[in-house]
Motif scaffolding. Structure first.
Motif, short mmCIF file in Angstrom:
data_model
loop_
_atom_site.label_atom_id
_atom_site.label_comp_id
_atom_site.label_asym_id
_atom_site.label_seq_id
_atom_site.Cartn_x
_atom_site.Cartn_y
_atom_site.Cartn_z
N GLU A 167 0.81 -1.22 0.00
CA GLU A 167 0.00 0.00 0.00
C GLU A 167 0.84 1.27 0.00
OE1 GLU A 167 -3.19 0.07 -0.35
OE2 GLU A 167 -3.43 -2.11 -0.29
N ARG A 168 2.12 1.14 0.29
CA ARG A 168 2.98 2.32 0.33
C ARG A 168 3.31 2.85 -1.07
NH1 ARG A 168 8.13 1.50 2.85
NH2 ARG A 168 7.96 -0.73 2.35
N TYR A 169 3.14 2.00 -2.07
CA TYR A 169 3.44 2.44 -3.43
C TYR A 169 2.34 3.38 -3.92
CZ TYR A 169 4.21 2.36 -8.47
OH TYR A 169 4.42 2.73 -9.76
N LYS A 170 2.71 4.57 -4.35
CA LYS A 170 1.74 5.59 -4.77
C LYS A 170 1.91 5.99 -6.23
CE LYS A 170 0.20 5.74 -0.57
NZ LYS A 170 -1.10 5.11 -0.23
N GLY A 171 2.67 5.21 -7.00
CA GLY A 171 2.78 5.50 -8.42
C GLY A 171 4.18 5.81 -8.90
N ASN A 172 5.10 6.06 -7.99
CA ASN A 172 6.48 6.36 -8.38
C ASN A 172 7.45 5.58 -7.49
OD1 ASN A 172 6.15 8.45 -10.50
ND2 ASN A 172 5.19 9.60 -8.84
N ILE A 173 8.57 5.16 -8.09
CA ILE A 173 9.60 4.44 -7.34
C ILE A 173 10.80 5.36 -7.16
CG2 ILE A 173 11.15 2.46 -7.31
CD1 ILE A 173 9.21 0.95 -9.02
N SER A 174 11.19 5.56 -5.93
CA SER A 174 12.35 6.40 -5.64
C SER A 174 13.60 5.53 -5.51
CB SER A 174 12.13 7.16 -4.33
OG SER A 174 12.08 6.26 -3.23
N ARG A 175 14.78 6.19 -5.53
CA ARG A 175 16.02 5.45 -5.33
C ARG A 175 16.05 4.78 -3.96
NH1 ARG A 175 19.87 6.16 -9.08
NH2 ARG A 175 19.62 7.86 -10.60
N ARG A 176 15.47 5.45 -2.97
CA ARG A 176 15.41 4.86 -1.63
C ARG A 176 14.62 3.57 -1.65
NH1 ARG A 176 11.85 4.53 2.13
NH2 ARG A 176 10.40 5.94 1.07
N MET A 177 13.52 3.54 -2.39
CA MET A 177 12.70 2.33 -2.50
C MET A 177 13.47 1.19 -3.15
SD MET A 177 9.04 3.93 -3.68
CE MET A 177 8.05 4.95 -2.56
N LEU A 178 14.30 1.53 -4.15
CA LEU A 178 15.08 0.50 -4.83
C LEU A 178 16.12 -0.12 -3.91
CD1 LEU A 178 15.70 2.19 -8.31
CD2 LEU A 178 14.01 0.45 -7.74
N ARG A 179 16.54 0.64 -2.89
CA ARG A 179 17.54 0.12 -1.94
C ARG A 179 16.90 -0.51 -0.70
NH1 ARG A 179 20.00 5.18 -3.36
NH2 ARG A 179 19.18 6.11 -1.43
N GLU A 180 15.61 -0.32 -0.54
CA GLU A 180 14.94 -0.81 0.67
C GLU A 180 14.86 -2.34 0.65
OE1 GLU A 180 10.50 -0.68 2.70
OE2 GLU A 180 11.20 1.05 1.54
N PRO A 181 15.36 -2.99 1.70
CA PRO A 181 15.33 -4.46 1.72
C PRO A 181 13.94 -5.01 2.06
CG PRO A 181 16.32 -3.62 3.74
CD PRO A 181 16.06 -2.43 2.86
N THR A 182 13.33 -5.66 1.10
CA THR A 182 12.09 -6.42 1.32
C THR A 182 12.30 -7.78 0.68
OG1 THR A 182 10.88 -5.95 -0.74
CG2 THR A 182 10.81 -4.24 0.98
N PRO A 183 11.52 -8.77 1.06
CA PRO A 183 11.69 -10.10 0.45
C PRO A 183 11.47 -10.10 -1.06
CG PRO A 183 10.38 -10.24 2.46
CD PRO A 183 10.53 -8.78 2.15
N TYR A 184 10.83 -9.04 -1.58
CA TYR A 184 10.48 -9.00 -3.00
C TYR A 184 11.33 -8.02 -3.81
CZ TYR A 184 6.46 -11.87 -1.90
OH TYR A 184 5.66 -12.90 -1.49
N ASN A 185 12.21 -7.30 -3.16
CA ASN A 185 13.01 -6.30 -3.87
C ASN A 185 14.17 -6.99 -4.59
OD1 ASN A 185 14.53 -4.19 -4.83
ND2 ASN A 185 14.49 -3.03 -2.92
N THR A 186 14.00 -7.24 -5.90
CA THR A 186 15.02 -7.95 -6.66
C THR A 186 16.22 -7.08 -7.01
OG1 THR A 186 13.73 -7.51 -8.66
CG2 THR A 186 13.45 -9.67 -7.62
N TYR A 187 16.23 -5.83 -6.55
CA TYR A 187 17.45 -5.01 -6.62
C TYR A 187 18.35 -5.33 -5.43
CZ TYR A 187 15.49 -2.06 -10.31
OH TYR A 187 14.97 -1.59 -11.49
N VAL A 188 17.76 -5.96 -4.41
CA VAL A 188 18.49 -6.27 -3.18
C VAL A 188 18.74 -7.76 -3.04
CG1 VAL A 188 18.42 -6.16 -0.66
CG2 VAL A 188 17.55 -4.23 -2.01
N ILE A 189 17.71 -8.56 -3.30
CA ILE A 189 17.83 -10.01 -3.13
C ILE A 189 18.40 -10.65 -4.39
CG2 ILE A 189 15.87 -10.06 -1.55
CD1 ILE A 189 14.26 -11.38 -3.87
N SER A 190 18.97 -11.81 -4.23
CA SER A 190 19.42 -12.60 -5.37
C SER A 190 18.37 -13.65 -5.71
CB SER A 190 20.76 -13.29 -5.06
OG SER A 190 21.77 -12.33 -4.80
N GLY A 191 18.29 -14.02 -6.97
CA GLY A 191 17.35 -15.05 -7.38
C GLY A 191 15.92 -14.53 -7.47
#
Length: 348
Positions: free
Chosen positions: A256-280
């Motif tokens: 629900e935090r996504y409001k239509g734009n992705i910031s650089r901070r979001m790309l670095r934020e570790p979540t189980p689904y952030n494939t910029y952070v996780i491998s595989g």
């Protein structure tokens, strides 16, 4: 005296028999007469509720102006032994139908069917919202009821992506749960079929991992013919140990935090689904994937491209090298960036 009595008795019997024949003929004639519909009406949407009697059905039709003699229709139904065989449901009765044809419509179950479409790329939350709002579906499901459904289907973990996107037909008052059960069964069948025909050497440990990949392909694809090529990029990145770095996974992880734009901070934020952070691969699908996306995930297109960037018209530019990719990024997302551009696999 006895003869007079016998003659009288025979006369009464003959008169009664003649009356029965006349009534039978009249009833038969009535059955072939068209129902008199109100003026300027081509059809009637009519609902028979569960357990409703033939008498009540006839009375309802009379109240709507579609029957002049409802009791005669009931008698015809009893004589033809169909009074107890009417089916509940929604019907579309055409003007000009005869009384006998009307009974046949009710007893043969020619009920109206409705449909609802579960759309590829939608999340399960979006799908349930659509089903819960459908005016012809009953028993909307809240979060607790959904959890009960997942348990009964033996779904462990995130249920996202486990339901097949398709158009489902149903009768009025079918339950939301019944549609989801059909969609779950359909997905299990399609995934199994496609998994059995998969290409060799794929970097998946199970059909479920292929389904996760299919959901990424589904979310990234703007035009159908690119599915295989997009899947090829993802598969080659997995084989090389490169992160997938695809925006839809970041968006899904934000919720629900996504409001239509992705910031650089979001790309670095570790979540189980952030494939910029996780491998595989992420831990679950991120949306509903159709057969074409599943097929693409299991039959990725051969090639050497490792990057792609959205061109702004739903298609992508595919690159083999980081240098080529960076030039494409400048061209399509910086120099001529459009509001409708789609997400892209970024650099390692």
């Amino acid at each position: 005296m006895l003869k007079k009595f016998l003659f009288a008795l025979v006369g009464l019997l003959l008169t009664g028999l003649l009356a029965v024949v006349i009534l039978w003929k009249a009833l038969d004639w009535y059955g072939d007469q068209p129902v008199v519909a109100p003026d300027s009406v081509d059809s009637l949407e009519f609902t028979i509720s569960q357990g409703e009697s033939m008498t009540r059905v006839a009375d309802s039709l009379a109240e709507l102006g579609w029957l002049q003699h409802p009791q005669v229709l009931v008698i015809l139904a009893r004589v033809e032994k169909v009074a107890g065989g009417i089916h509940a449901g929604d019907y579309l009765i055409p003007a000009g139908v005869t009384h006998r044809e009307l009974l046949n419509i009710f007893t043969s179950g020619q009920v109206r069917y409705y449909n609802v479409t579960l759309v590829e790329g939608h999340t399960l939350k979006e799908v349930v919202a659509v089903l819960n709002k459908h005016e012809k579906l009953s028993s909307p499901l809240d979060d607790q009821a959904m959890q009960t459904l997942y348990k009964s289907l033996e779904i462990e973990g995130n249920p996202e992506g486990r339901f097949y996107p398709d158009t489902y037909f149903f009768q009025a008052d079918a339950s939301v749960e019944s549609i989801l059960r059909r969609a779950y069964k359909r997905m299990s069948s399609v995934l199994s079929e496609e998994w059995q025909k998969r290409s060799e050497g794929l970097p998946y440990k199970s059909a479920y991992e292929a389904l996760i990949m299919a959901s990424l392909v589904e979310k990234e694809t703007g035009v159908a013919y690119e599915r295989g090529e997009i899947a090829g990029v993802f598969v080659r990145r997995l084989r090389k140990g490169m992160r997938l770095q695809t925006d839809p996974t970041v968006i899904y992880g934000l919720g629900e935090r996504y409001k239509g734009n992705i910031s650089r901070r979001m790309l670095r934020e570790p979540t189980p689904y952030n494939t910029y952070v996780i491998s595989g691969l992420p831990p679950s699908p991120i949306a509903l994937a159709g057969r074409e996306a599943i097929h693409a995930a299991l039959h990725p297109k051969d090639g050497k491209s490792l990057y792609f960037v959205a061109k702004g018209d739903g298609t992508h530019y595919f690159s083999k090298t980081l240098v080529e990719h960076n030039r494409a990024v400048r061209k399509y997302q910086i120099e001529q960036r459009r509001e409708d551009y789609r997400s892209t696999v970024e650099t390692q």
